[in-house]
Motif scaffolding. Structure first.
Motif, short mmCIF file in Angstrom:
data_model
loop_
_atom_site.label_atom_id
_atom_site.label_comp_id
_atom_site.label_asym_id
_atom_site.label_seq_id
_atom_site.Cartn_x
_atom_site.Cartn_y
_atom_site.Cartn_z
N PHE A 102 15.99 -54.77 -0.07
CA PHE A 102 17.07 -55.68 0.32
C PHE A 102 17.01 -56.83 -0.67
O PHE A 102 15.96 -57.45 -0.84
CB PHE A 102 16.88 -56.21 1.75
CG PHE A 102 17.94 -57.21 2.12
CD1 PHE A 102 19.21 -56.78 2.48
CD2 PHE A 102 17.69 -58.57 2.09
CE1 PHE A 102 20.21 -57.70 2.80
CE2 PHE A 102 18.67 -59.49 2.42
CZ PHE A 102 19.93 -59.05 2.77
N ARG A 103 18.12 -57.09 -1.33
CA ARG A 103 18.20 -58.15 -2.34
C ARG A 103 18.87 -59.37 -1.73
O ARG A 103 20.04 -59.34 -1.39
CB ARG A 103 18.97 -57.67 -3.57
CG ARG A 103 18.35 -56.45 -4.24
CD ARG A 103 16.95 -56.72 -4.70
NE ARG A 103 16.47 -55.66 -5.58
CZ ARG A 103 15.21 -55.54 -5.94
NH1 ARG A 103 14.31 -56.38 -5.51
NH2 ARG A 103 14.86 -54.57 -6.75
N GLN A 104 18.10 -60.44 -1.57
CA GLN A 104 18.60 -61.68 -0.98
C GLN A 104 19.48 -62.43 -1.98
O GLN A 104 19.18 -62.47 -3.17
CB GLN A 104 17.41 -62.57 -0.60
CG GLN A 104 17.80 -63.91 -0.06
CD GLN A 104 17.82 -63.96 1.44
OE1 GLN A 104 17.30 -63.07 2.11
NE2 GLN A 104 18.41 -64.99 1.99
N THR A 105 20.58 -63.02 -1.46
CA THR A 105 21.46 -63.85 -2.27
C THR A 105 21.63 -65.20 -1.59
O THR A 105 21.31 -65.36 -0.41
CB THR A 105 22.83 -63.19 -2.48
OG1 THR A 105 23.42 -62.94 -1.21
CG2 THR A 105 22.70 -61.88 -3.26
N SER A 106 22.18 -66.16 -2.32
CA SER A 106 22.32 -67.52 -1.80
C SER A 106 23.71 -67.77 -1.23
O SER A 106 24.65 -67.02 -1.47
CB SER A 106 22.02 -68.52 -2.91
OG SER A 106 22.99 -68.40 -3.94
N CYS A 154 24.99 -67.66 1.76
CA CYS A 154 25.56 -66.74 2.77
C CYS A 154 26.65 -65.87 2.17
O CYS A 154 27.61 -65.49 2.84
CB CYS A 154 26.09 -67.52 3.98
SG CYS A 154 24.76 -68.10 5.05
N ASP A 155 26.51 -65.53 0.90
CA ASP A 155 27.49 -64.75 0.16
C ASP A 155 26.78 -63.60 -0.54
O ASP A 155 25.89 -63.83 -1.36
CB ASP A 155 28.19 -65.64 -0.86
CG ASP A 155 29.25 -64.92 -1.67
OD1 ASP A 155 29.41 -63.69 -1.53
OD2 ASP A 155 29.93 -65.61 -2.45
N PRO A 156 27.15 -62.34 -0.23
CA PRO A 156 26.48 -61.22 -0.88
C PRO A 156 26.66 -61.19 -2.39
O PRO A 156 25.90 -60.55 -3.10
CB PRO A 156 27.08 -59.98 -0.22
CG PRO A 156 28.35 -60.45 0.39
CD PRO A 156 28.19 -61.90 0.70
N GLU A 157 27.67 -61.92 -2.89
CA GLU A 157 27.89 -62.03 -4.33
C GLU A 157 27.27 -63.31 -4.89
O GLU A 157 27.44 -63.63 -6.06
CB GLU A 157 29.39 -61.99 -4.65
CG GLU A 157 30.12 -60.78 -4.09
CD GLU A 157 29.66 -59.47 -4.69
OE1 GLU A 157 29.21 -59.46 -5.85
OE2 GLU A 157 29.74 -58.44 -4.00
N GLY A 158 26.57 -64.07 -4.04
CA GLY A 158 25.95 -65.34 -4.45
C GLY A 158 24.80 -65.11 -5.42
O GLY A 158 24.42 -63.98 -5.72
N GLY A 159 24.22 -66.20 -5.89
CA GLY A 159 23.10 -66.12 -6.81
C GLY A 159 21.91 -65.41 -6.19
O GLY A 159 21.66 -65.53 -4.99
N ARG A 160 21.20 -64.65 -6.99
CA ARG A 160 20.03 -63.90 -6.50
C ARG A 160 18.89 -64.84 -6.16
O ARG A 160 18.66 -65.83 -6.83
CB ARG A 160 19.59 -62.90 -7.57
CG ARG A 160 20.47 -61.69 -7.65
CD ARG A 160 20.12 -60.60 -6.62
NE ARG A 160 18.80 -60.07 -6.89
CZ ARG A 160 17.74 -60.25 -6.09
NH1 ARG A 160 17.86 -60.88 -4.95
NH2 ARG A 160 16.57 -59.78 -6.41
N GLU A 161 18.19 -64.52 -5.09
CA GLU A 161 16.98 -65.22 -4.67
C GLU A 161 15.85 -64.20 -4.57
O GLU A 161 15.45 -63.80 -3.48
CB GLU A 161 17.22 -65.92 -3.33
CG GLU A 161 18.26 -67.02 -3.40
CD GLU A 161 18.48 -67.72 -2.07
OE1 GLU A 161 18.28 -67.09 -1.00
OE2 GLU A 161 18.85 -68.90 -2.09
N PRO A 162 15.34 -63.72 -5.72
CA PRO A 162 14.39 -62.60 -5.71
C PRO A 162 13.11 -62.88 -4.93
O PRO A 162 12.49 -61.94 -4.41
CB PRO A 162 14.10 -62.34 -7.18
CG PRO A 162 14.60 -63.51 -7.92
CD PRO A 162 15.63 -64.17 -7.07
N HIS A 163 12.72 -64.14 -4.79
CA HIS A 163 11.51 -64.46 -4.04
C HIS A 163 11.69 -64.23 -2.53
O HIS A 163 10.72 -64.26 -1.78
CB HIS A 163 11.08 -65.90 -4.31
CG HIS A 163 12.10 -66.92 -3.93
ND1 HIS A 163 13.23 -67.15 -4.69
CD2 HIS A 163 12.17 -67.76 -2.88
CE1 HIS A 163 13.95 -68.09 -4.11
NE2 HIS A 163 13.34 -68.47 -3.01
#
Length: 162
Positions: free
Chosen positions: A15-19, A21-30
């Motif tokens: 699961f790839r977290q983004t910023s 609350c937008d699935p197209e938002g910036g990645r938050e890999p941590h």
């Protein structure tokens, strides 16, 4: 901050977290999660469960399941139904997914954030349909449709065509 070491599962990367609350938002890999974590929202608070005990995480989760190179599925904003990426990424022969619709009719406006994997049990009280391979639609349901017990789209898509 160092990215989490997330191990892939057959057919699922993470699961790839983004910023935002937008699935197209910036990645938050941590904040990425392994495929076997259940991502859910409960009473406005975000929780993740990984047996045995569920652990609360501090903020809403938006992002997507990475099922392979360029294969991003289940793109979600912070408020969504529970799911696990290992279930989202698995291919079920004959079945694509449950497609949730609004207005309590199977041809109502799509509610993709409420789609379900082919192996998730479904009950009366929701509207939508099972999408099968080849674009075929079965088990068209309105909110008032009464079914006996539960069913899965895997079952419905693999019933003989009448």
């Amino acid at each position: 901050m160092k990215p989490r070491d997330v191990q892939p599962v057959s057919g699922c990367v993470a699961f790839r977290q983004t910023s935002g609350c937008d699935p197209e938002g910036g990645r938050e890999p941590h904040k990425d999660k392994p495929c076997d974590h259940e991502v859910t929202t409960m009473a406005g608070a975000m929780h993740e469960s990984h047996p045995p005990p569920p652990r609360q995480i501090p903020s809403g989760m938006s992002g997507y399941c990475e099922c392979g190179e360029g294969d991003h599925r289940m793109k979600v904003r912070c408020r969504h139904q529970p799911f696990r990426c290992d279930e989202v990424c698995v291919k079920v022969p004959g079945c694509v997914a449950w497609r949730q619709t609004g207005s309590c009719v199977p041809d109502g406006p799509r509610e993709p954030q409420n789609d379900k994997h082919c192996r998730r049990a479904l009950m009366a009280g929701v509207s939508g349909y099972c999408e099968c391979e080849g674009g075929r639609k079965v088990a068209l349901m309105a909110c008032s449709t009464r079914t006996i017990g539960t069913f899965t789209c895997e079952e419905k898509c693999n019933e003989p065509i009448q």
